[in-house]
Scaffold this motif. Structure first.
Motif, PDB file in Angstrom:
ATOM      1  N   VAL A   1       8.416  34.175 -26.563  1.00 15.85           N
ATOM      2  CA  VAL A   1       8.592  34.627 -27.926  1.00 15.85           C
ATOM      3  C   VAL A   1       8.129  36.056 -28.027  1.00 15.85           C
ATOM      4  CG1 VAL A   1       7.954  34.243 -30.333  1.00 15.85           C
ATOM      5  CG2 VAL A   1       8.271  32.296 -28.796  1.00 15.85           C
ATOM      6  N   VAL A   2       8.995  36.918 -28.514  1.00 20.86           N
ATOM      7  CA  VAL A   2       8.646  38.334 -28.675  1.00 20.86           C
ATOM      8  C   VAL A   2       7.985  38.492 -30.034  1.00 20.86           C
ATOM      9  CG1 VAL A   2       9.546  40.662 -28.755  1.00 20.86           C
ATOM     10  CG2 VAL A   2      10.557  38.980 -27.216  1.00 20.86           C
TER      11      VAL A   2
ATOM     12  N   VAL B 171       8.638  32.156 -38.657  1.00 21.64           N
ATOM     13  CA  VAL B 171       9.810  31.369 -38.272  1.00 21.64           C
ATOM     14  C   VAL B 171      10.451  32.026 -37.053  1.00 21.64           C
ATOM     15  CG1 VAL B 171      12.072  30.549 -38.981  1.00 21.64           C
ATOM     16  CG2 VAL B 171      10.217  30.544 -40.605  1.00 21.64           C
ATOM     17  N   LYS B 172      10.948  31.206 -36.090  1.00 19.03           N
ATOM     18  CA  LYS B 172      11.573  31.728 -34.886  1.00 19.03           C
ATOM     19  C   LYS B 172      13.055  32.004 -35.137  1.00 19.03           C
ATOM     20  CE  LYS B 172       8.475  29.319 -31.702  1.00 19.03           C
ATOM     21  NZ  LYS B 172       8.370  28.335 -30.589  1.00 19.03           N
ATOM     22  N   LEU B 173      13.529  33.109 -34.549  1.00 22.83           N
ATOM     23  CA  LEU B 173      14.938  33.474 -34.602  1.00 22.83           C
ATOM     24  C   LEU B 173      15.451  33.633 -33.182  1.00 22.83           C
ATOM     25  CD1 LEU B 173      17.525  34.313 -36.066  1.00 22.83           C
ATOM     26  CD2 LEU B 173      16.630  36.655 -36.143  1.00 22.83           C
TER      27      LEU B 173
ATOM     28  N   LEU C 173       9.380  35.862 -36.739  1.00 23.70           N
ATOM     29  CA  LEU C 173       9.411  36.771 -37.868  1.00 23.70           C
ATOM     30  C   LEU C 173       8.744  36.106 -39.069  1.00 23.70           C
ATOM     31  CD1 LEU C 173      13.128  37.869 -37.525  1.00 23.70           C
ATOM     32  CD2 LEU C 173      11.121  39.115 -36.696  1.00 23.70           C
ATOM     33  N   PRO C 174       8.066  36.898 -39.928  1.00 27.48           N
ATOM     34  CA  PRO C 174       7.453  36.340 -41.137  1.00 27.48           C
ATOM     35  C   PRO C 174       8.506  36.116 -42.226  1.00 27.48           C
ATOM     36  CG  PRO C 174       6.988  38.660 -40.973  1.00 27.48           C
ATOM     37  CD  PRO C 174       7.685  38.316 -39.707  1.00 27.48           C
ATOM     38  N   VAL C 175       8.362  35.009 -42.984  1.00 29.42           N
ATOM     39  CA  VAL C 175       9.336  34.617 -43.996  1.00 29.42           C
ATOM     40  C   VAL C 175       8.570  34.155 -45.229  1.00 29.42           C
ATOM     41  CG1 VAL C 175      11.213  33.043 -44.573  1.00 29.42           C
ATOM     42  CG2 VAL C 175      11.023  33.956 -42.265  1.00 29.42           C
TER      43      VAL C 175
ATOM     44  N   THR D  36      12.156  25.534 -38.511  1.00 33.10           N
ATOM     45  CA  THR D  36      11.217  26.307 -37.695  1.00 33.10           C
ATOM     46  C   THR D  36      11.921  27.296 -36.792  1.00 33.10           C
ATOM     47  OG1 THR D  36      11.246  24.585 -36.003  1.00 33.10           O
ATOM     48  CG2 THR D  36       9.555  24.417 -37.708  1.00 33.10           C
ATOM     49  N   GLU D  37      13.224  27.132 -36.580  1.00 39.54           N
ATOM     50  CA  GLU D  37      13.952  28.030 -35.684  1.00 39.54           C
ATOM     51  C   GLU D  37      15.388  28.162 -36.165  1.00 39.54           C
ATOM     52  OE1 GLU D  37      15.417  28.268 -31.013  1.00 39.54           O
ATOM     53  OE2 GLU D  37      13.565  27.166 -31.506  1.00 39.54           O
ATOM     54  N   PHE D  38      15.939  29.390 -36.154  1.00 38.30           N
ATOM     55  CA  PHE D  38      17.310  29.689 -36.530  1.00 38.30           C
ATOM     56  C   PHE D  38      18.020  30.298 -35.333  1.00 38.30           C
ATOM     57  CE2 PHE D  38      15.169  29.324 -40.499  1.00 38.30           C
ATOM     58  CZ  PHE D  38      16.105  28.872 -41.404  1.00 38.30           C
ATOM     59  N   VAL D  39      19.328  30.039 -35.232  1.00 38.50           N
ATOM     60  CA  VAL D  39      20.145  30.541 -34.121  1.00 38.50           C
ATOM     61  C   VAL D  39      21.208  31.456 -34.706  1.00 38.50           C
ATOM     62  CG1 VAL D  39      21.675  29.947 -32.217  1.00 38.50           C
ATOM     63  CG2 VAL D  39      19.720  28.472 -32.757  1.00 38.50           C
ATOM     64  N   LEU D  40      21.356  32.656 -34.131  1.00 35.34           N
ATOM     65  CA  LEU D  40      22.370  33.622 -34.551  1.00 35.34           C
ATOM     66  C   LEU D  40      23.192  34.018 -33.329  1.00 35.34           C
ATOM     67  CD1 LEU D  40      23.547  35.361 -36.818  1.00 35.34           C
ATOM     68  CD2 LEU D  40      21.905  37.140 -36.218  1.00 35.34           C
TER      69      LEU D  40
END
Length: 402
Positions: A280-281, A309-311, A354-356, A390-394
């Motif tokens: 995770v960066v 939240v992870k992207l 990233l913060p949300v 908790t995680e989104f995929v783009l």
């Protein structure tokens, strides 16, 4: 018109026997054409009238005119002449015998009129060889069907009698008027003659059977010979070849057995360590003294609490295709000068945290710079993150299909 019809009407049927012949002709035709393996309804005058009305070929005024016309004896004689000649009934042996027997019938009491409607339909059905039990007024036949043409010809026969002028009817009536003895019917055929008892043959027309000796069955021509024993034939002795022997040299040597290698052992030193692709960066600042996380929290965290939240950004040549390695990825937020940047791993994945905002979420812009082989353009996509997941995929694709 046929000559036989003229002979039947003018020489064998006077005015009294003409009605009897018409009645018997109708009964004979209906009995012959209404036979069926199953129980069939009787083809009566009312059924014939309902059939003509349902077919639409005649109407009630025409039926009334025809019935009134048939009260005239001359019209009856002319109508029977037209019906017999038009349908070919005058050539039938049965009709000729029927005319001859009707001429000798007794004409005592009052007779019923001829059933003209059923007689006309039965006569034309006889000509077309069509069974009467298949004509149903509840389901009238079509105009161009064989049954429809049969009913149409019957209606045309009645219309012809009504539309014929009185002058023409009288002229034709004088032609077919009753004149006995001017012509005779042909002798009936063997099928129509009544059966007669057999007459036993007597001499000299009958020769008693006498034994006849046929030469092919005479005894002296048949000879039976006893079977003679077959002559002895010298059969040469059977020669045997030497026995077949198989030696060790004739046998194909067996295939060499495969060499079994020692088992493969994998030690812990040979196992490669997990790649850093799933790492995770964390957000880092670029061109600013504060980190990206701090800058986002300072701008948006004063009104709502924030959560990480992870992207996961996936870069591929096409959908479900190979990932593109080493592409520059930049994540930014509107109003924030800092950003998150990095490159994709060998699977084409770049993962960051990233913060949300907890209630309203937050929108980030993702820029992917394609290499020169893929056009060298920078593609941007925006995604709104929230804390529901908790995680989104783009995903990023260079083309949509393979």
């Amino acid at each position: 018109m046929g000559e036989q019809a003229f002979i039947l009407i003018s020489n064998y049927l006077d005015d009294r026997h003409l009605v009897i012949f018409g009645q018997r002709l109708a009964e004979w035709l209906i009995a012959d054409l209404n036979r069926s393996d199953e129980e069939a309804p009787a083809f009566t005058e009312s059924r014939a009238k309902a059939l003509l009305r349902a077919s639409g070929f005649v109407d009630d005024p025409m039926l009334h005119d025809f019935a009134r016309l048939m009260e005239n004896v001359t019209a009856v004689r002319v109508a029977l002449y037209d019906l017999l000649g038009g349908t070919g009934l005058d050539e039938s042996d049965g009709v000729q015998v029927l005319a001859a027997t009707s001429n000798t019938a007794e004409t005592g009491g009052p007779s019923s009129p001829i059933p003209w409607l059923s007689l006309a339909i039965a006569a034309h059905a006889w000509k077309s060889e069509y069974p009467l039990y298949q004509l149903d007024p509840a389901t009238p036949p079509g105009e161009h069907s064989p049954a429809g043409q049969l009913v149409r010809r019957s209606a045309n026969f009645m219309r012809q009698q009504v539309q014929r002028s009185a002058t023409e009817r009288d002229k034709l009536g004088r032609k077919v008027a009753y004149e006995p003895g001017t012509a005779v019917l042909p002798p009936p055929s063997l099928d129509n003659m009544p059966p007669q008892p057999e007459i036993a043959p007597v001499p000299p027309h009958f020769r008693s059977p006498v034994p006849v000796r046929y030469p092919e069955y005479a005894r002296e021509t048949l000879t039976v010979e006893t079977e003679e024993p077959p002559e002895s034939v010298d059969i040469p002795p059977v020669t045997r070849n030497p026995a077949i022997t198989i030696t060790e040299g004739d046998i194909t040597p067996p295939q060499p057995r495969p060499v079994t290698m020692p088992p493969i052992q994998i030690t812990e030193d040979q196992i490669p360590r997990a790649s850093s692709g799933s790492r995770v960066v964390t957000p880092s600042s670029s061109g600013s003294g504060s980190s990206f996380n701090t800058a986002v929290q300072q701008r948006f965290g004063s009104k709502e609490p924030m959560r990480a939240v992870k992207l996961r950004i996936i870069v591929q040549e096409h959908q479900d295709g190979p990932g593109v390695y080493g592409l520059q990825v930049r994540v930014s937020c509107q109003g924030i000068k800092a950003h998150v940047a990095g490159t994709t791993n060998r699977d084409g994945i770049f993962l960051c945290e990233l913060p949300v905002r907890v209630r309203s979420g937050l929108t980030y812009d993702v820029d992917v710079t394609w290499p020169r082989d893929f056009g060298g353009e920078t593609e941007r996509k925006s995604i709104t993150l929230n804390v529901d997941r908790t995680e989104f995929v783009l995903p990023f694709y260079h083309r949509l299909s393979s």
